[in-house]
Design an enzyme around this catalytic site. Structure first.
Site, short mmCIF file in Angstrom:
data_model
loop_
_atom_site.label_atom_id
_atom_site.label_comp_id
_atom_site.label_asym_id
_atom_site.label_seq_id
_atom_site.Cartn_x
_atom_site.Cartn_y
_atom_site.Cartn_z
N SER A 149 0.85 -1.06 0.02
CA SER A 149 -0.06 -0.10 0.06
C SER A 149 0.97 1.17 0.13
O SER A 149 1.70 1.33 -0.80
CB SER A 149 -0.92 -0.10 1.32
OG SER A 149 -1.94 0.96 1.01
N ASP B 165 -8.39 -6.30 -4.86
CA ASP B 165 -7.95 -5.14 -4.33
C ASP B 165 -8.62 -3.93 -5.12
O ASP B 165 -8.69 -4.20 -6.56
CB ASP B 165 -6.51 -4.86 -4.48
CG ASP B 165 -6.03 -3.90 -3.61
OD1 ASP B 165 -6.94 -3.09 -2.73
OD2 ASP B 165 -4.98 -3.27 -3.67
N HIS C 179 -6.08 -6.65 -1.09
CA HIS C 179 -5.05 -5.59 -0.78
C HIS C 179 -3.83 -6.16 0.13
O HIS C 179 -2.48 -6.02 -0.40
CB HIS C 179 -5.58 -4.21 -0.03
CG HIS C 179 -4.69 -2.99 0.03
ND1 HIS C 179 -4.29 -2.58 -0.96
CD2 HIS C 179 -3.95 -2.51 0.81
CE1 HIS C 179 -3.46 -1.41 -0.79
NE2 HIS C 179 -3.42 -1.52 0.64
#
Length: 440
Positions: A157, A359, A419
């Site tokens: 991220s 994601d 994610h």
């Protein structure tokens, strides 16, 4: 600069209840480095625990969490790749079986890291990278046994955005001799490298997965274009606010889709009155950082783990400054760092991009868009290649991922993962790690 370092020891044998078996012992060390006046960064190292190889025969991996404000030592450690899960039970897919793993709570103020004043929080990537150079210089000086083993940076991220800048600074530091280590590459997982390309592809991705109708697609597209206009005007604070509004448009038209895995229910934080009452930064924090500090993990880190570590100052609460970390970086959120990836590739640094199929916040479509914008000389050849399917093991028939690799750039498409890839597909994440490190 000084390091408040605790001598390496053994994992504490946690009591898991009546009749529970003790956890396997593994060598660890942890400590603080004062990277600036009033800025204290915490690190936690697990030495590789492999039945056939000494830790000096295996690579060292540094894991960087997102947010900014998400704790590597907490979330990455106990929810994703550390030797124990948040219930303090052994994790079968821990990365410690294949590498020594260094968790760092960065930027300063994240997790157990802390600042002594509000002016010490990082406000941009340059400060984040500079702080990490201070920590890594001290770490490798204090732990010379790691200077020659291959050193990789893995990230997730916003951690990927930070990892790109940190990797570039580290490569320069190694070249000039200011940091002695065997830097082997950087891996950018579901990374916020080009925020705008992510936002602009939310609508098409959700529409293609039957999570938006025509009207919803129009609303999300309109919100994304407003973000684009602000970015093109270089009005990044405004773009951050409009990013929050675009997320609101997504939630309102998808019945609250989970930004981190479109097939699972998302957290309730960040929805409803909280956002309306506290503004867009509070809404973004609740949506993207607060879930990394869920109650059970918070209790663990501020309870048993704190007691184990023994060096956390009484004034410091795990995650207590994460909101300030997030808000201090607000002007940096929507800035792209594609140029930094280009510089890494030009410098012959090994760069890996990996992304989860499910994601949304950093959807794979958006990743593919920014990759096509690279000025890297090998891009045309990379783009012409066919991808190769991957299986978790030889006896598995289900495709777990695809990948392509050319020269010093590799891309992994991880299937059935959101994610947080190691949480969703731990076996495949471990296989990818070993491939990147050339252990298989």
């Amino acid at each position: 600069m000084r390091s408040l370092k605790l001598a390496a020891g053994l994992v504490l044998i946690f009591t898991l209840g009546a009749g529970a078996a003790p956890v396997t012992e593994s060598k660890e060390s942890w400590g603080y480095v004062n990277v600036r006046d009033g800025a204290h960064m915490f690190w936690w190292l697990y030495y590789a625990n492999n039945p056939t190889k000494n830790f000096t025969q295996l690579p060292l991996v540094m894991w960087l969490q997102g947010g900014p404000g998400g704790s590597s030592c907490g979330f990455g450690n106990f929810e994703e790749i550390g030797p124990l899960d948040r219930d303090l039970k052994p994790r079968n897919t821990t990365w410690v079986q294949s590498a020594s793993v260094l968790f760092v709570d960065n930027p300063v103020g994240t997790g157990y890291s802390y600042t002594s004043g509000s002016d010490a929080f990082a406000k941009d990537l340059a400060t984040v990278a500079s702080d990490m150079m201070g920590l890594l210089k001290q770490f490798f000086q204090s732990n010379p046994e790691f200077q020659s083993v291959p050193f990789y940076i893995f990230s997730e991220s916003y951690g990927g955005k930070m990892a790109a800048a940190i990797a570039l600074s580290l490569n320069e530091a190694v070249q000039t001799g200011s940091i002695k280590c065997n830097f082997a590459g950087v891996a950018l997982g579901d990374s916020w490298i080009s925020p705008l390309d992510s936002v602009l592809t939310w609508g098409p991705y959700l529409y293609s997965t039957s999570l938006l109708d025509d009207r919803g697609l129009a609303e999300v597209t309109d919100a994304a274009k407003r973000v684009q206009e602000a970015v093109e005007r270089q009005e990044f604070d405004t773009a951050t606010e409009l990013w929050s509004r675009a997320e609101n448009a997504v939630e309102q038209n998808t019945n609250g889709v989970n930004f981190y895995n479109i097939l699972t229910k998302g957290p309730d934080e960040g929805k409803g009155n909280y956002a309306a009452q506290n503004g867009y930064l509070a809404s973004l924090y609740q949506r993207h950082v607060k879930p990394l500090h869920r109650q059970t993990l918070d209790q663990l880190m501020n309870g048993e783990i704190r007691k184990k570590l023994k060096i956390i100052p009484d004034s410091v609460t795990w995650g207590g400054q994460s909101a300030e970390v997030f808000s201090s970086m607000s002007g940096d959120f929507m800035k792209p760092v594609i140029d930094i990836v280009d510089q890494l590739l030009a410098a012959k640094v090994n760069v890996t991009v990996y992304n989860g199929q499910l994601d949304l916040i950093v959807d794979t479509m958006g990743q593919e868009v920014w990759v096509k914008k690279l000025k890297w000389a090998g891009l045309a050849s990379f783009s012409k290649m066919k991808w190769t399917p991957l299986y978790v093991s030889a006896d598995q028939s289900d495709t777990a991922a695809f990948y392509k690799s050319y020269e010093n750039f590799t891309f992994y498409w991880i299937l059935k993962a959101g994610h947080m890839i190691p949480s969703d597909q731990g076996d495949m994440a471990l296989k990818m790690l070993r491939m990147v490190m050339k252990l298989e």
